[in-house]
Design a protein around this motif. Structure first.
Motif, PDB file in Angstrom:
ATOM      1  N   LYS A   1       5.714   7.631 -11.398  1.00  0.00           N
ATOM      2  CA  LYS A   1       6.948   7.312 -12.130  1.00  0.00           C
ATOM      3  C   LYS A   1       8.037   6.840 -11.167  1.00  0.00           C
ATOM      4  N   GLN A   2       8.122   7.479 -10.010  1.00  0.00           N
ATOM      5  CA  GLN A   2       9.120   7.101  -9.014  1.00  0.00           C
ATOM      6  C   GLN A   2       8.907   5.665  -8.528  1.00  0.00           C
ATOM      7  N   HIS A   3       7.650   5.301  -8.271  1.00  0.00           N
ATOM      8  CA  HIS A   3       7.372   4.000  -7.667  1.00  0.00           C
ATOM      9  C   HIS A   3       7.177   2.871  -8.684  1.00  0.00           C
ATOM     10  N   PHE A   4       6.806   3.211  -9.923  1.00  0.00           N
ATOM     11  CA  PHE A   4       6.481   2.157 -10.894  1.00  0.00           C
ATOM     12  C   PHE A   4       7.292   2.250 -12.182  1.00  0.00           C
ATOM     13  N   GLY A   5       8.177   3.237 -12.273  1.00  0.00           N
ATOM     14  CA  GLY A   5       8.899   3.477 -13.518  1.00  0.00           C
ATOM     15  C   GLY A   5       9.804   2.347 -13.959  1.00  0.00           C
ATOM     16  N   ARG A   6      10.225   1.499 -13.040  1.00  0.00           N
ATOM     17  CA  ARG A   6      11.085   0.366 -13.418  1.00  0.00           C
ATOM     18  C   ARG A   6      10.300  -0.726 -14.137  1.00  0.00           C
ATOM     19  N   ASP A   7       9.038  -0.866 -13.790  1.00  0.00           N
ATOM     20  CA  ASP A   7       8.233  -1.976 -14.314  1.00  0.00           C
ATOM     21  C   ASP A   7       7.248  -1.558 -15.393  1.00  0.00           C
ATOM     22  N   PHE A   8       6.950  -0.256 -15.468  1.00  0.00           N
ATOM     23  CA  PHE A   8       5.993   0.249 -16.447  1.00  0.00           C
ATOM     24  C   PHE A   8       6.565   1.491 -17.124  1.00  0.00           C
TER      25      PHE A   8
ATOM     26  N   GLU B   1       1.140  17.360 -11.770  1.00  0.00           N
ATOM     27  CA  GLU B   1       2.442  16.843 -12.204  1.00  0.00           C
ATOM     28  C   GLU B   1       3.111  16.045 -11.087  1.00  0.00           C
ATOM     29  N   ALA B   2       2.907  16.479  -9.855  1.00  0.00           N
ATOM     30  CA  ALA B   2       3.489  15.759  -8.724  1.00  0.00           C
ATOM     31  C   ALA B   2       2.916  14.347  -8.613  1.00  0.00           C
ATOM     32  N   GLY B   3       1.633  14.188  -8.982  1.00  0.00           N
ATOM     33  CA  GLY B   3       1.035  12.860  -8.995  1.00  0.00           C
ATOM     34  C   GLY B   3       1.690  11.960 -10.024  1.00  0.00           C
ATOM     35  N   PHE B   4       1.942  12.525 -11.211  1.00  0.00           N
ATOM     36  CA  PHE B   4       2.658  11.779 -12.251  1.00  0.00           C
ATOM     37  C   PHE B   4       4.042  11.382 -11.755  1.00  0.00           C
ATOM     38  N   ASP B   5       4.775  12.318 -11.150  1.00  0.00           N
ATOM     39  CA  ASP B   5       6.131  12.050 -10.658  1.00  0.00           C
ATOM     40  C   ASP B   5       6.121  10.948  -9.604  1.00  0.00           C
ATOM     41  N   PHE B   6       5.097  10.953  -8.744  1.00  0.00           N
ATOM     42  CA  PHE B   6       4.983   9.922  -7.713  1.00  0.00           C
ATOM     43  C   PHE B   6       4.867   8.529  -8.343  1.00  0.00           C
TER      44      PHE B   6
ATOM     45  N   PHE C   1      -0.860   5.110 -18.015  1.00  0.00           N
ATOM     46  CA  PHE C   1      -1.246   6.401 -18.575  1.00  0.00           C
ATOM     47  C   PHE C   1      -1.776   7.260 -17.424  1.00  0.00           C
ATOM     48  N   VAL C   2      -1.203   8.438 -17.260  1.00  0.00           N
ATOM     49  CA  VAL C   2      -1.563   9.312 -16.156  1.00  0.00           C
ATOM     50  C   VAL C   2      -2.120  10.614 -16.709  1.00  0.00           C
TER      51      VAL C   2
ATOM     52  N   ILE D   1       0.851  -1.190   0.000  1.00  0.00           N
ATOM     53  CA  ILE D   1       0.000   0.000   0.000  1.00  0.00           C
ATOM     54  C   ILE D   1       0.887   1.240   0.000  1.00  0.00           C
ATOM     55  N   LEU D   2       0.687   2.111  -0.978  1.00  0.00           N
ATOM     56  CA  LEU D   2       1.474   3.327  -1.122  1.00  0.00           C
ATOM     57  C   LEU D   2       0.566   4.535  -0.877  1.00  0.00           C
ATOM     58  N   VAL D   3       1.053   5.481  -0.098  1.00  0.00           N
ATOM     59  CA  VAL D   3       0.282   6.680   0.233  1.00  0.00           C
ATOM     60  C   VAL D   3       1.089   7.911  -0.169  1.00  0.00           C
ATOM     61  N   PRO D   4       0.611   8.714  -1.113  1.00  0.00           N
ATOM     62  CA  PRO D   4       1.345   9.910  -1.540  1.00  0.00           C
ATOM     63  C   PRO D   4       1.413  10.948  -0.424  1.00  0.00           C
ATOM     64  N   ASP D   5       2.449  11.768  -0.483  1.00  0.00           N
ATOM     65  CA  ASP D   5       2.586  12.865   0.471  1.00  0.00           C
ATOM     66  C   ASP D   5       1.573  13.969   0.173  1.00  0.00           C
ATOM     67  N   HIS D   6       1.393  14.849   1.148  1.00  0.00           N
ATOM     68  CA  HIS D   6       0.526  16.006   0.980  1.00  0.00           C
ATOM     69  C   HIS D   6       1.049  16.864  -0.174  1.00  0.00           C
ATOM     70  N   GLY D   7       0.144  17.372  -0.993  1.00  0.00           N
ATOM     71  CA  GLY D   7       0.538  18.193  -2.136  1.00  0.00           C
ATOM     72  C   GLY D   7       0.603  17.416  -3.432  1.00  0.00           C
ATOM     73  N   ILE D   8       0.648  16.079  -3.318  1.00  0.00           N
ATOM     74  CA  ILE D   8       0.599  15.217  -4.499  1.00  0.00           C
ATOM     75  C   ILE D   8      -0.868  14.903  -4.762  1.00  0.00           C
TER      76      ILE D   8
END
Length: 292
Positions: free
Chosen positions: A164-171, A157-162, A148-149, A126-133
């Motif tokens: 990409k950070q957590h799933f960019g290796r696999d997707f 944009e911060a949501g997209f970055d989040f 696709f985001v 379970i992943l929980v984004p920080d405030h502002g995302i």
């Protein structure tokens, strides 16, 4: 495959376990109502409309072998639990809790915590984004190795970055810039303008994008829809598998439904007018936990 293991790698893999919207207690206290989109300014649906439509929807899912869960009642301060798609998203074998823009929707996720806590997956599951995302599930589509985001009225944009950070290796995480009210359009979420169906088709509202990504052009046979069809959420179907979808039984969806049939996809048409009056149809009203 265990029904208690989070899994979603494609939008059209066989649906096995899903949370659908809670229609009971809808808008039970007007004191807590917050108008959250343009559609709701026209008026909120009557609970008498919602009850038979959601009961038929639930029965249809179960008849196709889907385990259906309904959120627990959160409380008076959350008046609308019809569209759980936005409050979270299963990606691979993880679950992302979304950060909602509108105040009245920020506590909805507590109604599904009991279900999420029983699910297994890749740790941390379970992943929980920080405030502002800002991130809402209607803006996230997982399909064919891509995430696709939608960068929209509800995801930044911060949501997209989040993601990409957590799933960019696999997707391959792809930003999709949606047109908003400021652009003369009203695409609230990405799934109001783009939705994969069948083996390699997708419903598309071309004018809903500032620019269509190459990944969409290259990987899908596109079924284009008009602005009038988009307004009735003709894109917002739910896939049971890569041969079957559930779509609205509505005159402004009939042409699109026939186009899907022409592409070899079985279309189950159900009456569904209550939830769309709040801005969401079948995809918005479902939160898949397990797809085979």
């Amino acid at each position: 495959m265990s029904q208690n293991t989070l899994r979603q790698f494609n939008e059209t893999d066989r649906l096995k376990k899903v949370i659908i919207g809670r229609w009971e207690d809808y808008c039970s206290d007007q004191s807590y109502v917050e108008i959250v989109n343009e559609e709701q300014k026209k008026g909120l649906p009557d609970a008498k409309t919602l009850i038979p439509e959601f009961q038929t929807f639930k029965q249809t899912l179960e008849e196709h072998g889907v385990e259906v869960l309904i959120p627990q009642y959160v409380g008076k301060f959350v008046y609308d639990q019809l569209t759980p798609r936005d409050i979270g998203i299963t990606i691979g074998k993880k679950f992302v809790v979304c950060n909602m823009v509108k105040k009245s929707r920020r506590y909805e996720v507590t109604g599904i915590f009991p279900f999420i806590n029983t699910m297994h997956g890749d740790e941390p599951s379970i992943l929980v984004p920080d405030h502002g995302i800002l991130l809402e599930g209607g803006d996230i589509i997982v399909d064919k190795g891509h995430i696709f985001v939608g960068i929209s009225q509800r995801t930044n944009e911060a949501g997209f970055d989040f993601l990409k950070q957590h799933f960019g290796r696999d997707f391959n995480v792809v930003p999709v810039y949606c047109r908003s009210l400021n652009d003369g359009e009203n695409v609230l979420h990405l799934d109001c303008a783009f939705n994969p169906v069948g083996e390699n088709h997708a419903l598309i509202y071309v004018d809903g994008f500032r620019e269509m990504p190459k990944e969409i052009k290259d990987h899908y046979h596109l079924i284009e829809i008009s602005s009038e069809e988009q307004a009735e959420l003709a894109t917002n179907v739910i896939s049971l598998d890569n041969t079957t979808v559930i779509s609205r039984d509505h005159e402004m969806c009939s042409r699109v439904n026939q186009k899907m049939r022409d592409a070899g996809i079985e279309v189950i048409e159900l009456p569904f007018n209550g939830a769309p009056a709040t801005g969401g149809s079948f995809r918005c009203c479902t939160l898949p936990l397990v797809r085979e």
